[in-house]
Every structure is written in structure tokens, then in C-alpha cells.
Scaffold this active site. Structure first.
Site, PDB file in Angstrom:
ATOM      1  N   ASN A  86     -28.541 -20.956  39.230  1.00 41.21           N
ATOM      2  CA  ASN A  86     -29.716 -20.997  38.368  1.00 41.21           C
ATOM      3  C   ASN A  86     -30.955 -21.264  39.236  1.00 41.21           C
ATOM      4  O   ASN A  86     -31.138 -22.372  39.724  1.00 41.21           O
ATOM      5  CB  ASN A  86     -29.523 -22.104  37.324  1.00 41.21           C
ATOM      6  CG  ASN A  86     -30.712 -22.278  36.399  1.00 41.21           C
ATOM      7  OD1 ASN A  86     -31.786 -21.729  36.635  1.00 41.21           O
ATOM      8  ND2 ASN A  86     -30.532 -23.060  35.353  1.00 41.21           N
ATOM      9  N   CYS A 121     -37.428 -23.242  33.206  1.00 43.03           N
ATOM     10  CA  CYS A 121     -36.746 -21.959  33.428  1.00 43.03           C
ATOM     11  C   CYS A 121     -37.327 -20.828  32.588  1.00 43.03           C
ATOM     12  O   CYS A 121     -37.044 -19.656  32.835  1.00 43.03           O
ATOM     13  CB  CYS A 121     -35.256 -22.107  33.161  1.00 43.03           C
ATOM     14  SG  CYS A 121     -34.488 -23.289  34.252  1.00 43.03           S
ATOM     15  N   HIS A 148     -32.074 -15.274  31.375  1.00 41.24           N
ATOM     16  CA  HIS A 148     -32.145 -16.332  32.399  1.00 41.24           C
ATOM     17  C   HIS A 148     -30.734 -16.668  32.876  1.00 41.24           C
ATOM     18  O   HIS A 148     -29.817 -16.857  32.079  1.00 41.24           O
ATOM     19  CB  HIS A 148     -32.825 -17.563  31.802  1.00 41.24           C
ATOM     20  CG  HIS A 148     -32.715 -18.770  32.657  1.00 41.24           C
ATOM     21  ND1 HIS A 148     -33.005 -18.748  34.002  1.00 41.24           N
ATOM     22  CD2 HIS A 148     -32.334 -20.048  32.376  1.00 41.24           C
ATOM     23  CE1 HIS A 148     -32.811 -19.944  34.513  1.00 41.24           C
ATOM     24  NE2 HIS A 148     -32.397 -20.745  33.547  1.00 41.24           N
TER      25      HIS A 148
HETATM   26  N1  ACO Z   1     -16.795 -30.620  38.636  1.00 43.79           N
HETATM   27  C1  ACO Z   1     -15.719 -31.131  38.028  1.00 43.79           C
HETATM   28  N2  ACO Z   1     -15.773 -31.767  36.867  1.00 43.79           N
HETATM   29  C2  ACO Z   1     -16.981 -31.891  36.282  1.00 43.79           C
HETATM   30  C3  ACO Z   1     -18.139 -31.375  36.862  1.00 43.79           C
HETATM   31  C4  ACO Z   1     -18.024 -30.720  38.090  1.00 43.79           C
HETATM   32  N3  ACO Z   1     -19.069 -30.181  38.736  1.00 43.79           N
HETATM   33  N4  ACO Z   1     -19.199 -31.631  36.064  1.00 43.79           N
HETATM   34  C5  ACO Z   1     -18.709 -32.287  34.999  1.00 43.79           C
HETATM   35  N5  ACO Z   1     -17.372 -32.452  35.136  1.00 43.79           N
HETATM   36  C6  ACO Z   1     -16.441 -33.108  34.216  1.00 43.79           C
HETATM   37  C7  ACO Z   1     -17.113 -34.164  33.382  1.00 43.79           C
HETATM   38  O1  ACO Z   1     -17.152 -35.403  34.068  1.00 43.79           O
HETATM   39  C8  ACO Z   1     -16.216 -34.205  32.177  1.00 43.79           C
HETATM   40  O2  ACO Z   1     -15.052 -34.966  32.504  1.00 43.79           O
HETATM   41  P1  ACO Z   1     -14.390 -35.942  31.413  1.00 43.79           P
HETATM   42  O3  ACO Z   1     -13.932 -35.029  30.309  1.00 43.79           O
HETATM   43  O4  ACO Z   1     -13.286 -36.578  32.198  1.00 43.79           O
HETATM   44  O5  ACO Z   1     -15.469 -36.868  31.000  1.00 43.79           O
HETATM   45  C9  ACO Z   1     -15.767 -32.762  32.012  1.00 43.79           C
HETATM   46  O6  ACO Z   1     -15.984 -32.137  33.286  1.00 43.79           O
HETATM   47  C10 ACO Z   1     -16.538 -32.001  30.953  1.00 43.79           C
HETATM   48  O7  ACO Z   1     -17.931 -32.232  31.156  1.00 43.79           O
HETATM   49  P2  ACO Z   1     -19.015 -31.509  30.306  1.00 43.79           P
HETATM   50  O8  ACO Z   1     -20.373 -31.904  30.785  1.00 43.79           O
HETATM   51  O9  ACO Z   1     -18.717 -31.710  28.873  1.00 43.79           O
HETATM   52  O10 ACO Z   1     -18.718 -29.984  30.729  1.00 43.79           O
HETATM   53  P3  ACO Z   1     -19.201 -28.635  30.087  1.00 43.79           P
HETATM   54  O11 ACO Z   1     -18.054 -27.809  29.709  1.00 43.79           O
HETATM   55  O12 ACO Z   1     -20.263 -28.857  29.057  1.00 43.79           O
HETATM   56  O13 ACO Z   1     -19.877 -27.919  31.330  1.00 43.79           O
HETATM   57  C11 ACO Z   1     -22.081 -27.479  32.172  1.00 43.79           C
HETATM   58  C12 ACO Z   1     -20.989 -28.530  31.943  1.00 43.79           C
HETATM   59  C13 ACO Z   1     -21.534 -26.418  33.112  1.00 43.79           C
HETATM   60  C14 ACO Z   1     -23.282 -28.161  32.788  1.00 43.79           C
HETATM   61  C15 ACO Z   1     -22.440 -26.824  30.814  1.00 43.79           C
HETATM   62  O14 ACO Z   1     -22.646 -27.822  29.849  1.00 43.79           O
HETATM   63  C16 ACO Z   1     -23.654 -25.969  30.908  1.00 43.79           C
HETATM   64  O15 ACO Z   1     -23.703 -24.996  31.621  1.00 43.79           O
HETATM   65  N6  ACO Z   1     -24.680 -26.286  30.114  1.00 43.79           N
HETATM   66  C17 ACO Z   1     -25.912 -25.523  30.148  1.00 43.79           C
HETATM   67  C18 ACO Z   1     -26.706 -26.033  31.277  1.00 43.79           C
HETATM   68  C19 ACO Z   1     -27.875 -25.169  31.566  1.00 43.79           C
HETATM   69  O16 ACO Z   1     -27.925 -24.013  31.233  1.00 43.79           O
HETATM   70  N7  ACO Z   1     -28.830 -25.805  32.235  1.00 43.79           N
HETATM   71  C20 ACO Z   1     -29.935 -25.135  32.753  1.00 43.79           C
HETATM   72  C21 ACO Z   1     -30.995 -24.921  31.738  1.00 43.79           C
HETATM   73  S1  ACO Z   1     -32.261 -24.127  32.472  1.00 43.79           S
HETATM   74  C22 ACO Z   1     -33.448 -25.182  32.989  1.00 43.79           C
HETATM   75  O17 ACO Z   1     -34.364 -25.337  32.314  1.00 43.79           O
HETATM   76  C23 ACO Z   1     -33.437 -25.915  34.269  1.00 43.79           C
END
Ligand code: ACO
Length: 330
Positions: free
Chosen positions: A285, A116, A255
Site C-alpha cells: 500500500n 490514501c 486503491h
Molecule cells: N502476522 C501474523 N499475525 C498477525 C499479523 C501479522 N503481520 N498481524 C496481525 N496478526 C494476528 C493478530 O495478532 C491476530 O491474532 P489473534 O487472533 O491471536 O489475536 C490475528 O492475526 C488476526 O488479526 P486481525 O487484525 O483481526 O487480522 P485481519 O484478518 O483483520 O487482517 C489486516 C489484518 C490485514 C490489517 C486487515 O484487517 C486489513 O487489511 N484491513 C484493511 C487495512 C487497510 O486497508 N489499511 C489501509 C487503509 S489506506 C490508508 O489510508 C493508509
């Protein structure tokens, strides 16, 4: 004497197929619109059809950027395509395919792999070629089709990504355009966002496919933490190098990975919402394409105007991050 370099053409392409959060639920993904909007700010994304490759999208964006620049194809001396979802694994490069489709001369063309952050790396790289007078004009494209690389059974990551392409033409300008760049990588964080199989470490096999290791693996929380800890410092350092402070920024183009990251960075820098661009709700994204797509839209809607100081920061797998400060000139 080095040459001033600016962005003189820009363009974007988004595949027409809109996939909303509700559509994802209909596809059987165990999620909800509410969860996705609250955690990421994403409402929909564009998904390329099966027969549309990364170079197809790059071609459409590049055509617009070239036309806007007013440069003839014969004046383009180099093509750089930032992508981690190339048409082919290994070769030929997506840049070579693009060069041929655009009908360019046998000018240099190469892909740049920084996930990214790719567009930020490519912009800084292309700038060097014009700055040191090796090239007159450089076509820089950020294009990704991560929908073809996501694990659609991993709800934690598949909801984030969309497809698209953005392009710019870099040229020699009277006034400085790209005025400062700052590139970083921390390979020790490589494992938090990776495609574990299908490369030379773990070649493609039935087992790799069965384990879905040829698809994106992401530790979302770790990515979130590393991102917020790196981008603010990078921006502050880069601004410092040119004697500027956050208050001097007219538009921040971060980004588009997560609206909470965008909001956090904006707040840390003390910038009002009007100076922090976001289109993540509509496109998700789009990886290396997210910054050039955002630049195109910000210009189109008047959020970036001639004379504005624009700060762009990309971050992504590697872990990598890249800042470019641009004085918008056209
Ligand atoms: N829908 C519903 N529930 C979900 C989903 C979903 N799509 N995804 C995860 N959950 C659940 C999980 O199973 C977990 O449940 P549990 O507590 O029962 O185990 C709960 O939600 C919390 O999961 P987390 O992964 O801890 O959620 P978080 O608040 O961290 O959000 C997210 C996840 C949105 C991915 C966040 O961590 C994020 O945006 N991180 C940055 C990611 C990013 O920017 N990536 C791209 C980088 S750029 C590149 O290089 C490609």
C-alpha cells in the site's frame, strides 16, 4: 463554457530497495510470508532509504509525467501534491519544494491531505482548475513515504505499507477525459486510522515518542469494513451520474490496500479479473501514490488503452474516499 480535461502525461517512481515478507521476518517482525500473502496479497514492497524524502520521489515521478506530456515547465500553472508524509511537518509544503526542484515559475503549489484518497481528491481538484480555464496545465502528484511513519513494532500495520510516487499532467483536451468525480469523507470514523501524536492536539513530547503515538495507529478490521461499505456505492453513484453501469468499465483501478478488498469490490461490481488492476503483491500500500502508480503500470502493460473507461477509487484515513471516472484519451 467549461473545458474538457484529460490526463496527457503520467509517470511513477519506486525506490529501488525491495523488502520481501521474508525480509520482514529477518528484521525480527513476528509474522510470516504465508500470513501476509493470505490476508493482504502483499509479497514485497519498496522502502525508501533514510535520506530519500517524499519530494525526492515526487520529483522523479513528475519529471517522467512532464516529459510524457510534452509540456514545457513554463506551461505548468499549478502543482498539487497529495501526501500525508510530507518532507516537513507543517511547512514548507512538499509541493513548494517540488515546484522549485522542477524549475517551475512561481506558480501555485500546495499539498493536499486526504491520506490514501489523496490522489483522487487532487485529481478532482486539479481538474476543476483546467475545466474552468484558470490553469492550462496542472501537475498532480501522489507521493508517500509511510515507511517512515509506521510503527515497526505493530505487525498488524507495518507489513502493509510501501513507499512510492506517481504523477499525472492534466491538460485541456478535445474530448472529455476526467468525466466524473465524487469526493466523500466521514469524520466520525477518524479514529480507526490515525497518527495520534505530534500534531497540535498532542504535540510531540518524549511521552508521545515513548508511546509511539507519532506513528500510524490502525484498527485493521474497522478500516476493512468501512472501505468495502463505501467504495462500491461511491462508484455506482458516480457511474449513475453519467449514465453508465459497471459493465461499461474497461479497467478498475482501486486503491491498492489489500487484495481481499480489491477482489471483493471487483466481484460486487461483477467485473472479471482482467478488468480489475492489481499490483499490490509487488508494492504493498503506497497510500496516495497507489492509484497513479497503478495507472502508469496499467497503461504500460496495455490494460488501459486509448478510449477505455477507467474507474479509480481511493479510500483511506479520515475516513475519506474519492472516485474519478476517466475516459483514457492518449
Ligand atoms: N502476522 C501474523 N499475525 C498477525 C499479523 C501479522 N503481520 N498481524 C496481525 N496478526 C494476528 C493478530 O495478532 C491476530 O491474532 P489473534 O487472533 O491471536 O489475536 C490475528 O492475526 C488476526 O488479526 P486481525 O487484525 O483481526 O487480522 P485481519 O484478518 O483483520 O487482517 C489486516 C489484518 C490485514 C490489517 C486487515 O484487517 C486489513 O487489511 N484491513 C484493511 C487495512 C487497510 O486497508 N489499511 C489501509 C487503509 S489506506 C490508508 O489510508 C493508509
Amino acid at each position: 463554457m467549461t473545458q474538457n480535461v484529460g490526463i496527457v502525461g503520467w509517470g511513477k517512481f519506486l525506490p529501488p530497495n525491495v523488502v520481501s515478507n521474508f525480509d520482514l521476518v529477518s528484521m525480527g517482525i513476528d509474522t510470516s510470508d504465508e500470513w501476509i500473502v493470505e490476508r493482504t496479497g502483499i509479497k514485497s514492497r519498496r522502502i525508501a532509504p533514510a535520506d530519500m524524502s517524499t519530494s525526492d520521489m515526487a520529483f522523479e515521478a513528475a519529471k517522467i509525467a512532464l516529459e510524457r506530456s510534452g509540456k514545457a515547465t513554463s506551461e505548468i500553472d499549478l502543482v498539487i501534491v497529495a501526501t500525508t508524509s510530507p518532507d516537513y511537518i507543517g511547512f514548507p509544503s512538499t509541493a513548494s519544494i517540488l515546484q522549485n526542484r522542477l524549475g517551475l515559475r512561481t506558480v501555485g503549489a500546495f499539498d493536499l491531505s486526504a491520506a490514501c484518497s489523496g490522489f483522487g481528491y487532487a485529481l478532482a481538484t486539479g481538474t476543476q482548475f483546467v475545466q474552468n480555464r484558470t490553469c492550462r496545465n496542472v501537475l498532480v502528484v501522489g507521493a508517500d513515504s509511510l515507511s517512515k511513519l509506521v510503527n515497526w513494532s505493530d505487525r498488524g500495520s507495518c507489513i502493509l505499507f510501501g513507499d512510492g510516487a506517481g504523477a499525472v499532467v492534466l491538460s485541456a483536451t478535445q474530448e472529455p477525459g476526467v468525466i466524473a468525480s465524487d469526493l466523500h469523507a466521514d469524520g466520525s470514523e477518524g479514529s480507526i486510522l490515525m497518527i495520534k501524536g505530534g500534531g497540535t492536539r498532542k504535540p510531540l513530547s518524549d511521552q508521545v515518542v515513548a508511546d509511539k503515538e507519532h506513528l500510524i495507529f490502525m484498527e485493521g478490521r474497522s478500516v476493512f469494513k468501512v472501505a468495502v461499505n463505501t467504495v462500491v456505492n461511491s462508484l455506482l453513484e458516480t457511474l449513475g451520474k453519467i449514465g453508465k453501469v459497471p459493465d461499461d468499465i474497461d479497467q478498475l483501478v482501486l486503491h491498492q490496500a489489500n487484495s481481499r478488498i480489491i477482489q471483493y469490490v471487483g466481484e460486487k461490481l461483477g467485473l472479471p479479473d482482467s478488468k480489475v488492476f492489481s499490483n499490490i503483491a509487488t508494492y504493498g500500500n503506497t497510500s496516495a501514490a497507489s492509484i497513479p502508480i497503478a495507472i502508469d503500470e496499467a497503461v504500460e502493460c496495455g490494460r488501459i488503452r486509448p478510449g477505455d473507461l477507467v474507474a479509480t477509487i481511493g479510500f483511506g484515513a479520515g475516513f475519506t474516499w474519492a472516485t474519478n471516472i476517466i475516459r483514457w484519451g492518449v
